[in-house]
Design an enzyme around this catalytic site. Structure first.
Site, mmCIF file in Angstrom:
data_model
loop_
_atom_site.group_PDB
_atom_site.id
_atom_site.type_symbol
_atom_site.label_atom_id
_atom_site.label_comp_id
_atom_site.label_asym_id
_atom_site.label_seq_id
_atom_site.Cartn_x
_atom_site.Cartn_y
_atom_site.Cartn_z
ATOM 1 N N GLY A 1 33.597 79.853 82.154
ATOM 2 C CA GLY A 1 33.096 79.739 80.774
ATOM 3 C C GLY A 1 33.605 80.893 79.928
ATOM 4 N N ASP B 1 25.462 87.877 85.178
ATOM 5 C CA ASP B 1 24.997 87.584 86.541
ATOM 6 C C ASP B 1 25.946 88.103 87.621
ATOM 7 O OD1 ASP B 1 27.069 85.846 86.016
ATOM 8 O OD2 ASP B 1 26.083 84.064 86.787
ATOM 9 N N ARG C 1 22.888 80.109 83.467
ATOM 10 C CA ARG C 1 22.960 79.472 84.787
ATOM 11 C C ARG C 1 21.697 79.797 85.571
ATOM 12 N NH1 ARG C 1 27.882 79.743 88.428
ATOM 13 N NH2 ARG C 1 27.882 81.903 87.737
HETATM 14 O O1 F6P Z 1 28.746 80.663 82.747
HETATM 15 C C1 F6P Z 1 28.632 80.495 81.369
HETATM 16 C C2 F6P Z 1 27.882 79.229 81.046
HETATM 17 O O2 F6P Z 1 27.818 79.109 79.648
HETATM 18 C C3 F6P Z 1 26.485 79.106 81.674
HETATM 19 O O3 F6P Z 1 25.536 79.838 80.966
HETATM 20 C C4 F6P Z 1 26.288 77.617 81.635
HETATM 21 O O4 F6P Z 1 25.397 77.212 82.650
HETATM 22 C C5 F6P Z 1 27.668 77.087 81.893
HETATM 23 O O5 F6P Z 1 28.579 78.108 81.550
HETATM 24 C C6 F6P Z 1 28.025 75.834 81.109
HETATM 25 O O6 F6P Z 1 29.241 75.413 81.548
HETATM 26 P P1 F6P Z 1 30.168 74.356 80.786
HETATM 27 O O7 F6P Z 1 30.656 74.996 79.525
HETATM 28 O O8 F6P Z 1 31.261 74.094 81.749
HETATM 29 O O9 F6P Z 1 29.291 73.186 80.489
#
Ligand code: F6P
Length: 319
Positions: free
Chosen positions: A11, A129, A171
């Site tokens: 992300g 995290d 997360r």
């Molecule tokens: O790791 C960053 C994050 O934004 C988390 O907070 C979230 O759970 C996840 O990525 C969402 O992922 P994606 O953008 O792949 O839906």
């Protein structure tokens, strides 16, 4: 060392561009060429890379997202895929890689290191995290975005005497939720590290109402429960109008705040220093105000991120 690569993975997070810029400029200052790998490990596998110059990273310090692009690429778990990736790097004479991302990205860097390819990890994720660092790049900016949204929700929920549930990213880490609950002056916080006791929440809402509170803001980390359903249950139980807001990907965007720009610049510089010193399989952190680096395998397999119990206790006093 004469040529290195840099990629962003997982992300995106505000400040990733500032980190790439620091890697490029610090490397060039030491006569090291830098290749940007586009779209994370997926781009590395495809051989999607280009040499970067000082100019490539001009006007980047303040830009959100990552200009190199990012991707989630589970296929990188396959050894054959990683072998192809290493071949692509070697074809260009790239001797080491700086990986900016979260723990999935660290896992890729760890695996490459284990295959003998030198890698350094920089923690870039809004989630905060990652073990071995007090802050990840993007956390503070994201926190500000959340608090700004909570301030707005407070205006409308107090005007309507409503209960507002706010679902925050992170997360399985509650840091964004906990910090934004404190900074946004919320009435209740639900964290994955603590668990969710719905009966206790109802009780808390009723006590608040009895003491004259006309509205309430409940901050909750994603994946704990379905917030839309929770809003319905709160309405049914308390008879008070309740709305759920999922902040979603808004939280990941925006110009990085100064803290993240400086953090990213320091971490990018440290990554280059480590490579010049011949180090590999290290990940960078900020602990007690100082730049540190740890073994990436230890970071992933043995080190724990301590839960901020002090902040949780504080939030309970302040509610
Ligand atoms: O790791 C960053 C994050 O934004 C988390 O907070 C979230 O759970 C996840 O990525 C969402 O992922 P994606 O953008 O792949 O839906």
């Amino acid at each position: 060392i004469k040529k290195i690569g840099v990629l962003t993975s997982g992300g995106d997070a505000p400040g990733m561009n500032s980190a790439i810029r620091a890697v490029v400029r610090c490397a060039l200052a030491n006569d090291i060429e830098v290749y940007g790998i586009y779209d994370g490990y997926a781009g590395l596998h495809k051989g999607n890379l280009k040499q970067l110059t000082r100019h490539s990273v001009s006007d980047m310090i303040n830009r959100g997202g990552t200009f190199l692009g990012s991707a989630r690429f589970p296929e990188f778990k396959e050894e054959s895929v990683r072998q192809e990736a290493i071949k692509n790097l070697e074809k260009h004479g790239i001797e080491a890689l700086v990986v900016i991302g979260g723990d999935g990205s660290y896992m890729g860097a760890k695996k490459l290191s284990e295959m003998g390819y030198p890698c350094i990890g920089i923690p870039g994720t809004i989630d905060n995290d990652i073990a071995g660092t007090d802050y990840t790049i993007g956390f503070m900016t994201c926190l500000n975005t959340i608090v700004d949204a909570v301030d707005r929700l407070r205006d409308t929920s107090s005007s309507h005497n409503r209960i507002s549930i706010v679902e925050v990213m992170g997360r399985y880490c509650g840091d964004l939720t906990l910090w934004s609950a404190i900074a946004g002056g919320s009435e209740y916080v639900v964290l994955p590290e603590i668990g969710f006791d719905e009966a206790e929440l109802f009780e808390h809402i009723e006590t608040g109402e009895a003491s004259g509170k006309k509205h309430a803001i409940i901050m909750i980390t994603e994946h704990v429960t379905d917030v839309t359903e929770l809003a319905k249950r709160i309405e049914a139980k308390t008879g008070r109008e309740t709305r759920a807001t999922i902040l979603g990907h808004i939280q990941r965007g925006g110009s990085p705040m100064a803290f993240d720009r400086v953090l990213a610049s320091r971490m990018g510089a440290r990554a280059v220093e480590l490579l010049i010193d011949g180090k590999s399989a290290r990940c960078i952190g900020l602990q007690y105000g100082k730049m540190v680096d740890h073994d990436i395998i230890e970071c992933l397999e043995e080190m724990e991120r301590p839960f901020r119990e002090d902040l949780y206790n504080l939030s309970n006093v302040l509610f």
